[in-house]
Write a protein that holds these residues in place. Sequence first.
Motif, PDB file in Angstrom:
ATOM      1  N   ALA A  63       0.824  -1.053   0.085  1.00 19.35           N
ATOM      2  CA  ALA A  63      -0.026   0.089  -0.088  1.00 19.35           C
ATOM      3  C   ALA A  63       0.791   1.277  -0.017  1.00 19.35           C
ATOM      4  O   ALA A  63       0.603   2.184  -0.822  1.00 19.35           O
ATOM      5  CB  ALA A  63      -1.108  -0.013   1.394  1.00 19.35           C
ATOM      6  N   ALA A  64       1.939   1.577   0.662  1.00 19.27           N
ATOM      7  CA  ALA A  64       2.867   2.502   0.939  1.00 19.27           C
ATOM      8  C   ALA A  64       3.342   2.692  -0.405  1.00 19.27           C
ATOM      9  O   ALA A  64       3.580   3.954  -0.520  1.00 19.27           O
ATOM     10  CB  ALA A  64       3.597   2.303   1.854  1.00 19.27           C
ATOM     11  N   ARG A  65       3.883   1.698  -1.085  1.00 16.98           N
ATOM     12  CA  ARG A  65       4.437   1.946  -2.422  1.00 16.98           C
ATOM     13  C   ARG A  65       3.624   2.511  -3.432  1.00 16.98           C
ATOM     14  O   ARG A  65       4.233   3.158  -4.344  1.00 16.98           O
ATOM     15  CB  ARG A  65       5.176   0.697  -2.944  1.00 16.98           C
ATOM     16  CG  ARG A  65       6.283   0.113  -2.191  1.00 16.98           C
ATOM     17  CD  ARG A  65       6.858  -1.162  -2.863  1.00 16.98           C
ATOM     18  NE  ARG A  65       8.067  -1.309  -2.039  1.00 16.98           N
ATOM     19  CZ  ARG A  65       8.800  -2.464  -1.928  1.00 16.98           C
ATOM     20  NH1 ARG A  65       8.204  -3.477  -2.527  1.00 16.98           N
ATOM     21  NH2 ARG A  65       9.760  -2.698  -1.142  1.00 16.98           N
ATOM     22  N   THR A 118      13.017  -3.526   3.407  1.00 15.05           N
ATOM     23  CA  THR A 118      11.908  -3.426   2.271  1.00 15.05           C
ATOM     24  C   THR A 118      12.267  -2.216   1.454  1.00 15.05           C
ATOM     25  O   THR A 118      11.510  -2.145   0.354  1.00 15.05           O
ATOM     26  CB  THR A 118      10.682  -3.225   2.862  1.00 15.05           C
ATOM     27  OG1 THR A 118      10.589  -2.041   3.683  1.00 15.05           O
ATOM     28  CG2 THR A 118      10.149  -4.528   3.885  1.00 15.05           C
ATOM     29  N   GLY A 119      13.034  -1.176   1.726  1.00 18.95           N
ATOM     30  CA  GLY A 119      13.292   0.118   1.224  1.00 18.95           C
ATOM     31  C   GLY A 119      11.968   1.072   1.400  1.00 18.95           C
ATOM     32  O   GLY A 119      12.207   2.059   0.889  1.00 18.95           O
ATOM     33  N   ASP A 166      13.298   1.217   8.601  1.00 23.74           N
ATOM     34  CA  ASP A 166      12.585   0.563   7.318  1.00 23.74           C
ATOM     35  C   ASP A 166      11.522  -0.443   7.941  1.00 23.74           C
ATOM     36  O   ASP A 166      11.431  -0.905   8.908  1.00 23.74           O
ATOM     37  CB  ASP A 166      13.835  -0.381   6.806  1.00 23.74           C
ATOM     38  CG  ASP A 166      13.399  -1.155   5.829  1.00 23.74           C
ATOM     39  OD1 ASP A 166      13.590  -0.538   4.612  1.00 23.74           O
ATOM     40  OD2 ASP A 166      12.840  -2.354   5.945  1.00 23.74           O
ATOM     41  N   THR A 167      10.494  -0.295   7.155  1.00 25.69           N
ATOM     42  CA  THR A 167       9.442  -1.116   7.637  1.00 25.69           C
ATOM     43  C   THR A 167       9.468  -2.547   7.950  1.00 25.69           C
ATOM     44  O   THR A 167       8.942  -3.012   8.639  1.00 25.69           O
ATOM     45  CB  THR A 167       8.252  -1.138   6.305  1.00 25.69           C
ATOM     46  OG1 THR A 167       7.918   0.206   5.938  1.00 25.69           O
ATOM     47  CG2 THR A 167       7.238  -2.023   6.754  1.00 25.69           C
ATOM     48  N   GLY A 168      10.590  -3.421   7.186  1.00 28.31           N
ATOM     49  CA  GLY A 168      10.935  -4.832   7.533  1.00 28.31           C
ATOM     50  C   GLY A 168      11.582  -4.713   9.032  1.00 28.31           C
ATOM     51  O   GLY A 168      10.972  -5.645   9.883  1.00 28.31           O
ATOM     52  N   ALA A 169      12.278  -4.018   9.369  1.00 28.17           N
ATOM     53  CA  ALA A 169      12.968  -3.740  10.852  1.00 28.17           C
ATOM     54  C   ALA A 169      11.681  -3.494  11.934  1.00 28.17           C
ATOM     55  O   ALA A 169      11.809  -4.018  12.936  1.00 28.17           O
ATOM     56  CB  ALA A 169      14.029  -2.659  10.851  1.00 28.17           C
ATOM     57  N   ILE A 170      10.723  -2.539  11.399  1.00 30.84           N
ATOM     58  CA  ILE A 170       9.714  -2.114  12.439  1.00 30.84           C
ATOM     59  C   ILE A 170       8.783  -3.572  12.737  1.00 30.84           C
ATOM     60  O   ILE A 170       8.511  -3.778  13.605  1.00 30.84           O
ATOM     61  CB  ILE A 170       8.929  -0.894  11.679  1.00 30.84           C
ATOM     62  CG1 ILE A 170       9.741   0.306  11.807  1.00 30.84           C
ATOM     63  CG2 ILE A 170       7.439  -1.033  12.476  1.00 30.84           C
ATOM     64  CD1 ILE A 170       9.196   1.630  11.463  1.00 30.84           C
ATOM     65  N   PHE A 171       8.187  -4.113  11.495  1.00 35.00           N
ATOM     66  CA  PHE A 171       7.636  -5.465  11.746  1.00 35.00           C
ATOM     67  C   PHE A 171       8.515  -6.415  12.502  1.00 35.00           C
ATOM     68  O   PHE A 171       7.768  -7.204  13.236  1.00 35.00           O
ATOM     69  CB  PHE A 171       6.932  -5.833  10.559  1.00 35.00           C
ATOM     70  CG  PHE A 171       5.658  -4.870  10.224  1.00 35.00           C
ATOM     71  CD1 PHE A 171       4.480  -5.328  10.583  1.00 35.00           C
ATOM     72  CD2 PHE A 171       5.871  -3.882   9.298  1.00 35.00           C
ATOM     73  CE1 PHE A 171       3.446  -4.553  10.225  1.00 35.00           C
ATOM     74  CE2 PHE A 171       4.600  -3.092   9.031  1.00 35.00           C
ATOM     75  CZ  PHE A 171       3.243  -3.460   9.622  1.00 35.00           C
TER      76      PHE A 171
END
Length: 202
Positions: A63-65, A118-119, A166-171
């Motif tokens: 969604a964010a992309r 995820t970038g 980064d979204t990957g690290a947050i999740f």
Amino acid sequence: MFSGAQISLYPMADDFVGVILGALGALDPYRDRLRIETDDISTLLVGPPEVLFPALRDLFVAAARSGKHCVLSAAISRGCPGEPDDPICRSEAFGGPVGPLGPRKEAAVAAVHGAVATGQPAAAQFSLYVMGSGDHMDEIYGCIDFLKQSGVYDRSKNFCTKLRGDTGAIFSALNEAFCRFGPGAGHVTLDVTVSANSPTAV
């Protein structure tokens, strides 16, 4: 054990329906390992955390992309005594004896540092609730200590902790908070808000 999340995705755009529908394809790789139910308010995802959190991450990133300001709101729970056990939720993350806080914090930090990038930058805030445990504040303070070493800690706020990165690290950090803090077979919940592409200055 029962684990899952009630989620709502809010793209701040005129074409919000298109953004949401376009993002739903990100859940396709997980559909055989999750039970998914949708109504007019939220979507329920039921499954083990090693499937649940990557699915939430990928949905949010998709969604964010779009470039639009997107917000994901989630109530995530495990071990609720009012919910029946569900075989789809079986996971090695639950049920074992809870070890000392120190090694749990170290393992959580290592997991976040090794998270897939995820970038997609994002910010989040969440609260951890450890239910029915006399040492619940020790678990919460231990989680906060872990977050301060995780690389995504932004600051403490009233009633919650703010993350940024980064979204990957947050999740990954949310997953570690959910699984490593609180009783292994006990009731633990997270109240989560994640935001990307906000027009508000950092």
